[in-house]
Design an enzyme around this catalytic site. Structure first.
Site, PDB file in Angstrom:
ATOM      1  N   SER A  71       0.768  -0.995  -0.250  1.00 17.85           N
ATOM      2  CA  SER A  71       0.002   0.160  -0.010  1.00 17.85           C
ATOM      3  C   SER A  71       0.846   1.361  -0.096  1.00 17.85           C
ATOM      4  CB  SER A  71      -0.848   0.080   1.358  1.00 17.85           C
ATOM      5  OG  SER A  71      -2.044  -0.700   1.047  1.00 17.85           O
ATOM      6  N   ASP A 129      -8.906  -4.116   2.644  1.00 19.35           N
ATOM      7  CA  ASP A 129      -7.612  -4.674   2.453  1.00 19.35           C
ATOM      8  C   ASP A 129      -7.694  -5.610   3.711  1.00 19.35           C
ATOM      9  OD1 ASP A 129      -4.898  -4.892   1.661  1.00 19.35           O
ATOM     10  OD2 ASP A 129      -4.524  -3.956   3.630  1.00 19.35           O
ATOM     11  N   HIS A 188      -4.203  -1.727  -5.027  1.00 19.34           N
ATOM     12  CA  HIS A 188      -3.903  -3.140  -5.571  1.00 19.34           C
ATOM     13  C   HIS A 188      -5.255  -3.847  -5.220  1.00 19.34           C
ATOM     14  CE1 HIS A 188      -3.456  -3.721  -1.182  1.00 19.34           C
ATOM     15  NE2 HIS A 188      -2.912  -2.744  -1.007  1.00 19.34           N
TER      16      HIS A 188
END
Ligand code: ZN
Length: 433
Positions: free
Chosen positions: A80, A259, A302
């Site tokens: 990240s 995440d 991502h």
């Protein structure tokens, strides 16, 4: 016929003028870990399965393209920090970097650029506000783990002595901004920040600069929280605070914990985070529609977990099973750890609506003295039942979605690399000069 072409002409000229118009405000949404399987899963999760109707989500409405996320090394899979640095500054760096390049030299972000041009700025996240993604928009640090070094810069880094770098700060991280005598938080309040530590008191923030920190570190997971829509509430608050000012604003909004649920292969947790992120994006969408002068862009840094929909050879993904789970896996794990088998089955009914089978219960009972093994057994059972697939407890390299609305949104059509998204946004901000 004539009327149709007149209408088409009118639409053409409207879109041409929209293309050349610059936005007054820019809101940048980053779903941490939000690969395309997350936006897809959320569509089926929020659909009414009884009616059998699939309705487009806010992600579907705004979707324009995709972005690659590879870092500045040969791993292809980014963390990240590297990805946030790329998104914030337009420069790829190493995993762990916060607003610095591969030589550890400081880079300025689009937030800093906006402030330089006299804009108001905001940081809103569900993680601690000095976590990797928001941090890369505000601070420079060689390592993402330097939380105190990063937090300090939220206060000390100023382009002008009488102007804060960040006008609105909302999220978690009380421990990094202590309110006792001479603590960082206390210094900020003494300097002029309005402050609250309660989500129920968001209305008490009435002007900028303002700061709200609602947890020691990250906010409680939406699925476990009595404020499941805490991100959307914070975004509404930030917009209200900015609206009072004539100046343009730039705001970074991070759905940080999508995440974290992804790392834990926890699909129910991830979907509740997605729901809060979607609601927050809808708040911005409504604002942009109302004002017409605001560019809203969303993407992810991502994807996490190698999430996919469909597993074990079955042509199915069952959102109903996911909806039947009403707590995060860490919460369920904690509740049943070391419980005798009979008690455990009863405890599970508090958190999971479907009935566990005898083999499932026996499996959980066989590992429930072992925290780690119990966690992954729970994850596997819920994933298998809902046909949810995971390939890793880390990140993956899948391209991420990109969407936008408002003036200049056409720039985000097609495939991009993450640094190009950043360059486009910075260019748009600078063009207003
Ligand atoms: Zn992660």
């Amino acid at each position: 016929m004539l009327r149709t072409s007149a209408l088409a002409l009118a639409m053409l000229s409207a879109s041409a003028s929209a293309a050349s118009t610059l936005p007054k405000n820019v809101i940048f949404f980053i779903g941490d870990g939000m690969g395309p399987a997350y936006t897809t899963a959320y569509r089926y999760y929020q659909a009414d399965s009884e009616v059998g109707q699939v309705t487009p989500t806010v992600f579907d409405r705004l979707m324009l393209g995709s972005a690659s996320t590879f870092p500045h090394d040969d791993t292809v899979v980014t963390d990240s920090a590297a990805s946030a640095t790329a998104l914030a500054t337009g420069v790829k760096s190493y995993n762990g970097a916060i607003g610095v390049d591969e030589h550890k030299q400081p880079l300025d972000s689009m937030l800093v650029e906006a402030k330089r041009l006299g804009w108001q700025t905001g940081i809103v996240s569900t993680s601690q506000v000095n976590h990797a993604t928001p941090a890369s928009f505000v601070a420079h640090a060689e390592l993402r783990s330097q939380y105190d070094v990063i937090a300090e810069q939220y206060y000390s880094r100023r382009l002008q002595e009488n102007q804060p770098l960040v006008d609105v700060i909302l999220g978690g991280g009380q421990r990094y901004f202590p309110m006792q005598h001479d603590g960082l938080g206390q210094s900020m309040v003494a300097w002029g920040y309005q402050y609250t530590d309660s989500l129920a008191q968001l209305d008490s923030l009435t002007r900028t600069p303002a700061m709200g920190l609602f947890a020691d570190k990250g906010l409680e997971y939406a699925i476990d929280s009595e404020h499941p829509h805490r991100l959307s509430a914070m975004v509404s608050t930030a917009l209200r605070l900015f609206e009072g000012s004539k100046q343009p604003f730039f705001m970074l909004v991070e759905g940080s914990e999508i995440d974290w649920c992804g790392h834990g292969n926890d699909i129910a947790c991830a979907m509740k985070e997605m729901d809060d992120f979607a609601k927050a994006l809808e708040v911005a969408e409504a604002y942009a529609k109302r004002h017409g002068d605001t560019l809203v862009v969303f993407t992810a840094d991502h994807s996490t977990g190698g999430l996919t929909l469909g597993s074990n050879g079955e042509y199915q993904w069952d959102a109903k099973v996911v909806k039947q789970v009403s707590a995060s896996l860490p919460t369920i794990q904690k509740a049943i750890l070391n419980q005798p088998a009979a008690e455990m089955a009863k405890t599970l009914t508090r958190y999971v609506e479907f009935a566990f089978t005898e083999p499932e219960l026996a499996r959980l009972a066989s590992v429930n003295q072992d925290k780690e093994a119990l966690y992954w057994a729970l994850s596997e059972i819920i994933s298998d039942r809902s046909y949810t697939g995971w390939t890793t407890s880390g990140h993956d390299a899948i391209d991420v979605p990109v969407g936008a609305m408002g003036p200049q949104s056409q720039r985000f059509v097609g495939h991009h690399d993450n640094i190009d998204l950043s360059k486009q946004l910075t260019e748009i901000i600078q063009a207003q000069r």
